[in-house]
Design a protein around this motif. Structure first.
Motif, short mmCIF file in Angstrom:
data_model
loop_
_atom_site.label_atom_id
_atom_site.label_comp_id
_atom_site.label_asym_id
_atom_site.label_seq_id
_atom_site.Cartn_x
_atom_site.Cartn_y
_atom_site.Cartn_z
N ASP A 1 1.08 -1.08 -0.10
CA ASP A 1 -0.10 -0.16 -0.03
C ASP A 1 0.99 1.20 0.05
O ASP A 1 0.53 2.21 -0.77
CB ASP A 1 -0.93 -0.05 1.20
N VAL A 2 1.87 1.39 0.80
CA VAL A 2 2.95 2.29 0.60
C VAL A 2 3.52 2.69 -0.92
O VAL A 2 3.61 3.74 -1.08
CB VAL A 2 3.95 2.13 1.79
N ASP A 3 3.76 1.41 -1.43
CA ASP A 3 4.16 1.63 -2.84
C ASP A 3 3.22 2.27 -3.55
O ASP A 3 3.58 3.17 -4.57
CB ASP A 3 4.41 0.20 -3.57
N LYS A 4 2.00 1.99 -3.50
CA LYS A 4 0.77 2.74 -4.16
C LYS A 4 0.64 4.31 -3.81
O LYS A 4 0.51 5.09 -4.73
CB LYS A 4 -0.46 2.09 -3.77
N GLY A 5 0.95 4.48 -2.29
CA GLY A 5 0.62 5.82 -2.31
C GLY A 5 1.70 6.75 -2.81
O GLY A 5 1.85 7.77 -2.93
N THR A 6 3.02 6.04 -2.62
CA THR A 6 4.29 6.79 -3.13
C THR A 6 3.96 7.18 -4.75
O THR A 6 4.48 8.15 -5.03
CB THR A 6 5.43 5.92 -2.90
#
Length: 512
Positions: A212-217
């Motif tokens: 999810d952090v990858d998507k947010g980044t």
């Protein structure tokens, strides 16, 4: 004739007036920084700047600009990028009047109308928050800090030993990029909350946080590219864009879990007088419950990604340079043999690993060749402007100009690191005879973690974790890269590296 009709009749004249005003403002904006050269069109539009972020290769785009146009290059109508170490030290000095640029630092905001220590642009508030949080990052108020790091470094070693070791009869490649992420997240969650996420023990991305952090980044990279950070993160629109805490996985679930942990802690110990971790320290120094939530999320995101990227880049350069690999392993073995490092299964102490010169030459050189993050950390020139010295020349910076740090360019600067600055050579940190030049080299290294009044509070923890992990990986295993032609797949998303398929093979060594 009504007002609407009048406006309609004059529509072309009004359009001409608006266009003329726009052109005048553009010309004025261009002339403010006309003495600074940059790629075509950067004096007029943000297109080049935006496409640099879209390229997934922004660090190299910015380096190419400073390589071609000098230590200060223009990358936008009001944006400059610099590789000048003296200018960067000046900008980040304790007594200067430069401030953070809101459009960049808002990427560190995770909740509407509530800033973190990263996104806060008010200098007085930022300074106060740093003072409130500093104790939590030090061993003085967090006596279990080093032992918490040791637990998870040992878990990483055990995970590799029991599940991923290769032998003469079986090759068992695994993705070291993922394992370093698990280590970094478990360490930072443990010292932050008093309990780890458990990624290493479960050997998976618990609750889908990393994904999810990858998507947010990626989303943040688009906001930066389009210049929409202020609109999306500085207005009520963020209420619509934020991840729901009702989600079962990902960032929203992690936020909800953070809130749950903090609420339980406060319920059981309202003054947090019994705690010895970051949360307890921050609360005792004045952070309220919501500030604890936002700062905890920030340190998870910032602390985990930078440490993981540093570890994997150091390992990549070690594995692809046999001479360096052999010398470092010899230093590690010597420390074990003469008793400076405690016998296995203990983890090397922070005091010992910090005294191993070649280990830290390898770590510094790995981070120099591949800095963990490449955010430009843009600062705004004081309203009255500033006159500075850059490479012996007087340079005037107009007030309100945004000026950023070209991370890749500075770390490959041949004036500082020599003619072989583009090549991996750890000995440069040990053999440099000029004290002033060595001091400059170390200053560049420090800037990887911010500098001066903006230096990352988590730097000591990150360096402890990195040194311990590299030592134990070299002590316990022999290593090789599985895919020599393409050792990993990597993209730069905004300013953070995403690394996939760093496939390696580890064979067990006899340890003591």
């Amino acid at each position: 004739m009504g007002a609407a009709a009048v406006l309609y009749e004059a529509r072309w004249f009004l359009a001409f007036v608006v266009l003329a005003i726009w052109v005048v403002l553009k010309i004025k904006q261009y002339y403010r920084l006309r003495h600074f050269k940059g790629p075509f069109g950067t004096g007029w539009f943000e297109i080049w700047h935006g496409f640099a972020y879209f390229s997934n290769n922004s660090h190299m785009k910015f380096k190419e600009a400073t390589d071609r146009y000098g230590p200060i290059a223009r990358i936008g109508p009001n944006e400059l990028m610099t590789t000048s170490i003296e200018l960067l030290a000046h900008i980040n000095g304790a007594r200067n009047r430069y401030t953070r640029t809101r459009w960049w630092y808002l990427v560190g905001r995770f909740q509407p109308n509530r800033d973190t220590i990263f996104s806060e642009v008010d200098e007085a508030i930022h300074t106060k928050r740093r003072a409130q949080m500093a104790g939590g990052y030090s061993g003085k108020e967090n006596p279990d800090l080093e032992s918490s790091v040791d637990i998870h470094v040992a878990e990483l070693v055990q995970l590799i030993r029991t599940k991923y070791c290769s032998t003469e009869t079986k090759i068992n490649p695994f993705d070291l990029a993922k394992k370093t992420q698990y280590l970094a997240i478990d360490v930072i969650s443990h010292i932050g909350f008093g309990e780890p996420f458990g990624d290493l023990l479960s050997d998976q991305d618990v609750n889908g946080y990393i994904e999810d952090v990858d998507k947010g980044t990626k989303a943040l990279a688009y906001l930066l590219a389009f210049g929409l950070t202020e609109l999306a993160l500085g207005t009520p629109l963020m209420y619509l864009l934020g991840r729901s805490e009702k989600a079962k996985t990902g960032f929203g679930a992690m936020t909800a879990n953070t809130r749950r942990i903090i609420s339980k802690r406060l319920e059981d110990d309202p003054d947090m007088s019994k705690g010895t971790d970051m949360l307890a320290s921050w609360f005792r120094h004045g952070l309220d419950k919501e500030q604890l939530v936002t700062e905890s999320i920030l340190q998870l995101m910032a602390g985990a990604e930078t440490a993981a990227t540093s570890m994997r880049s150091i390992m990549l350069y070690l594995l692809t340079h046999p001479r360096v690999y052999a010398r470092l392993q010899a230093e590690v073995d010597a420390a074990v043999k003469d008793g400076r490092a405690a016998p296995y299964p203990s983890v090397v102490s922070n005091a010992t690993q910090r005294q191993l010169p070649y280990l830290w030459a390898c770590c510094k050189e790995g981070m120099r060749m591949h800095p963990p993050v490449t955010n430009s950390s843009q600062k705004k020139v004081p309203p009255e402007g500033d006159t500075v010295m850059v490479e012996g020349k007087t340079v005037y910076l107009p007030g309100g100009t945004n000026i950023g740090y070209c991370v890749w360019g500075l770390n490959r600067d041949q004036k500082i690191f020599g003619a072989d600055a583009d090549y991996y050579r750890p000995e440069r940190w040990l053999n440099e005879e000029d004290p002033k030049k060595l001091a400059q080299m170390n200053q560049v290294h420090e800037m990887l973690f911010g500098y001066g009044k903006y230096q990352c509070l988590g730097k000591p923890i990150a360096l402890m974790e990195i040194g311990k992990a590299i030592f134990e990986l070299m002590r316990n295993f022999d290593w090789s890269v599985t895919n020599v032609a393409e050792p990993w797949k990597e993209t730069n998303i905004g300013a953070v590296f995403r690394t996939d398929d760093f496939l390696v093979e580890a064979t067990e060594r006899s340890v003591s």
